[in-house]
Design an enzyme around this catalytic site. Structure first.
Site, PDB file in Angstrom:
ATOM      1  N   ASP A  58     -14.245  -7.601  24.946  1.00 54.08           N
ATOM      2  CA  ASP A  58     -13.868  -7.424  26.347  1.00 54.08           C
ATOM      3  C   ASP A  58     -13.971  -8.728  27.138  1.00 54.08           C
ATOM      4  O   ASP A  58     -15.062  -9.133  27.556  1.00 54.08           O
ATOM      5  CB  ASP A  58     -14.756  -6.347  26.969  1.00 54.08           C
ATOM      6  CG  ASP A  58     -14.262  -5.924  28.339  1.00 54.08           C
ATOM      7  OD1 ASP A  58     -13.353  -6.590  28.882  1.00 54.08           O
ATOM      8  OD2 ASP A  58     -14.778  -4.929  28.868  1.00 54.08           O
ATOM      9  N   ASP A  61      -8.135  -8.893  31.552  1.00 52.10           N
ATOM     10  CA  ASP A  61      -9.082  -7.890  31.097  1.00 52.10           C
ATOM     11  C   ASP A  61      -8.562  -7.263  29.811  1.00 52.10           C
ATOM     12  O   ASP A  61      -7.461  -6.723  29.787  1.00 52.10           O
ATOM     13  CB  ASP A  61      -9.224  -6.824  32.191  1.00 52.10           C
ATOM     14  CG  ASP A  61     -10.320  -5.829  31.871  1.00 52.10           C
ATOM     15  OD1 ASP A  61     -11.182  -6.141  31.021  1.00 52.10           O
ATOM     16  OD2 ASP A  61     -10.318  -4.735  32.457  1.00 52.10           O
TER      17      ASP A  61
END
Ligand SMILES: *[C@@H]1O[C@H](CO)[C@@H](O)[C@H](O)[C@H]1NC(C)=O
Ligand SMILES: *[C@@H]1O[C@H](CO)[C@@H](O)[C@H](O)[C@H]1NC(C)=O
Ligand SMILES: *[C@@H]1O[C@H](CO)[C@@H](O)[C@H](O)[C@H]1NC(C)=O
Ligand SMILES: *[C@@H]1O[C@H](CO)[C@@H](O)[C@H](O)[C@H]1NC(C)=O
Length: 435
Positions: free
Chosen positions: A321, A95
């Site tokens: 992201d 992440d």
């Protein structure tokens, strides 16, 4: 004699063509071009089946993002890496939208929510967790907790352990051990590797405004084990990691300190600064600290292939992201994209997202960074693997939101190699060649 001169010549030519578009970056050793690193770790891509009502693993944007109402099963693609935690192997998803590294510690308690009714047996769908105690001890007085927008949460405490990725070890690394959670995974991962800046570790949780600590990647470069950068290549092919029937070009990588070994269009390299958390007005930060990978693209390009493309030069901040499947972008921009599908995309209220007929003609859509436009591939704009229950409609890889933070997620990142350069506070991108 002649032959060797020729081969030297051709080698030189080859080398300079290969480096032609490479951007140089400032380092403590002077200016250097990006180079492929031996510390590139293959990742496994995992896609949740469209029928399951599960959400993917959490990332901080879930909490912060301004989202449409019914987003079940939106983050259905994620990338898994095996962490060596002490002498145990723990699979986690990566992440770039958060900074903590956490995994469950056995035994842990998985709970369900009251609204699921008394008869629902809690099932967090997490893989095997960490066994025993972290070798560097635990931190007594600081509880760990993160809550995500979809209602999932993790709680536990911090400890110290050696974390190894691709042969690089962050020694005595602070990690979070989770012993209490509501989660909904499908058994492939046991936690999360957060790759963003230290600043984000100080937010949220039961004790707000904790002093920040160094995440795994920060420890690695501060210990001078790698240059202060990493890069990511996300593939759109489902694959199982190193050496399992997929070629280098189809593989996904997290590359520490350099580039992954995938081919890019060398002429397409561009750079853009990473902005502080105050760049996203919706967050209301006054401080300029670096927190997430926020950039401001120079504009957007869209339209049907048959007519001249429309250029919109409005600059908005977006997060890069890898923990988000879809890209979330400004409503007016995305509505123009929906309309450019033929037949146009439409909203399916049962899913709370826009879909188009799976055989629709897909428009062009690109992100302008510097002089280059980085296009979404048709496969990512109209996802053939994410269908509505009728099987006729496919999910669009971009969704519209009424305010920030905007996100360029997996649906865009699969088209580029993204370099996260902490030393120069900039991101560099190149288009991947077709794979
Ligand atoms: C989790 O760990 C903390 C700290 O050791 C402890 O206080 C708490 O009771 C534990 N919770 C569960 C559910 O085991
Ligand atoms: C251009 O994009 C911005 C957001 O990036 C949007 O608000 C605006 O409406 C768009 N302009 C046009 C003419 O579509
Ligand atoms: C959310 O989904 C339900 C059905 O699952 C539907 O009835 C409702 O209209 C949807 N809400 C929105 C805002 O789309
Ligand atoms: C596209 O798919 C729809 C629904 O599956 C079908 O009715 C239609 O005939 C198809 N169109 C073309 C051009 O194949």
């Amino acid at each position: 004699m002649k032959r060797s001169v020729l081969s030297i010549l051709s080698l030189t030519t080859w080398a300079s063509t290969a480096d032609a578009g490479r951007l140089w970056r400032a380092t403590r050793h002077g200016l250097v071009p990006d180079a492929v690193t031996p510390n590139a770790v293959p990742m496994r891509r995992h896609e949740l089946k469209p029928t399951s009502a599960q959400t993917g693993p959490g990332s901080l944007h879930k909490r912060a993002a301004n989202r449409p109402a019914n987003l079940t099963n939106v983050h259905d693609v994620y990338y898994i890496i095996d962490l060596e935690v002490g002498n145990q192997i723990i699979p986690v998803s990566i992440d770039t939208g958060s900074s903590d590294t956490w995994f469950v510690k056995e035994p842990y308690e998985c709970v369900s929510f009251w609204w699921q009714g008394p008869n629902v047996k809690p099932d967090c769908g997490l893989g095997a967790g960490f066994q025993g105690n972290p070798s560097g001890g635990v931190i007594d007085n600081i509880p760990f907790g993160r809550a995500y927008m979809d209602g999932t949460f993790v709680e536990g405490y911090y400890g110290y352990e050696d974390i190894t990725i691709g042969g690089i070890t962050a020694s005595h690394q602070r990690i979070a051990l989770v012993n209490y959670t509501y989660w909904s995974g499908d058994g492939r991962t046991s936690g999360l590797l957060g790759l963003a800046y230290p600043y984000m570790t100080s937010l949220d949780g039961p004790l707000q405004n904790q002093p920040p600590y160094d995440p795994v990647f920060t420890t690695m470069w501060k210990d001078e084990l790698i240059d202060p950068l990493f890069s990511i290549a996300l593939s759109r092919h489902e694959n199982q990691g190193a050496g399992e029937g997929t070629g280098i070009q189809e593989q996904s990588y997290l590359a520490l300190g350099g580039l992954p070994p995938v081919e890019v269009d060398e002429a397409s390299w561009e750079r853009t600064p990473i902005l502080g958390v105050n760049a996203i007005p919706e967050w209301g930060f006054e401080e300029k600290d670096l927190g997430l990978y926020i950039i401001k693209p120079d504009g957007w390009v869209y339209g049907k292939e048959s007519v001249p493309l429309v250029v919109n030069n409005t600059q908005v901040p977006v997060l890069i992201d890898a923990g988000a499947t879809l890209s979330l972008l400004p409503r007016h921009l995305v509505q123009n994209l929906y309309a450019a599908f033929d037949p146009p995309a439409k909203y399916l209220s049962t899913n709370g997202l826009f879909f188009a007929l799976c055989n629709a003609t897909v428009p062009k859509f690109g992100v302008i960074i510097g002089k280059n436009t980085f296009y979404f591939s048709p496969d990512d704009l109209l996802r053939q693997t994410a269908r509505d229950p009728s099987g006729e409609y496919c999910r669009i890889g971009v969704t519209d939101v009424s305010g920030g933070p905007y996100v360029l997620g997996v649906s865009w990142m699969t088209n580029v190699v993204a370099v996260f350069d902490i030393e120069n506070t900039e991101m560099r991108f190149a288009s991947r060649t077709k794979y």
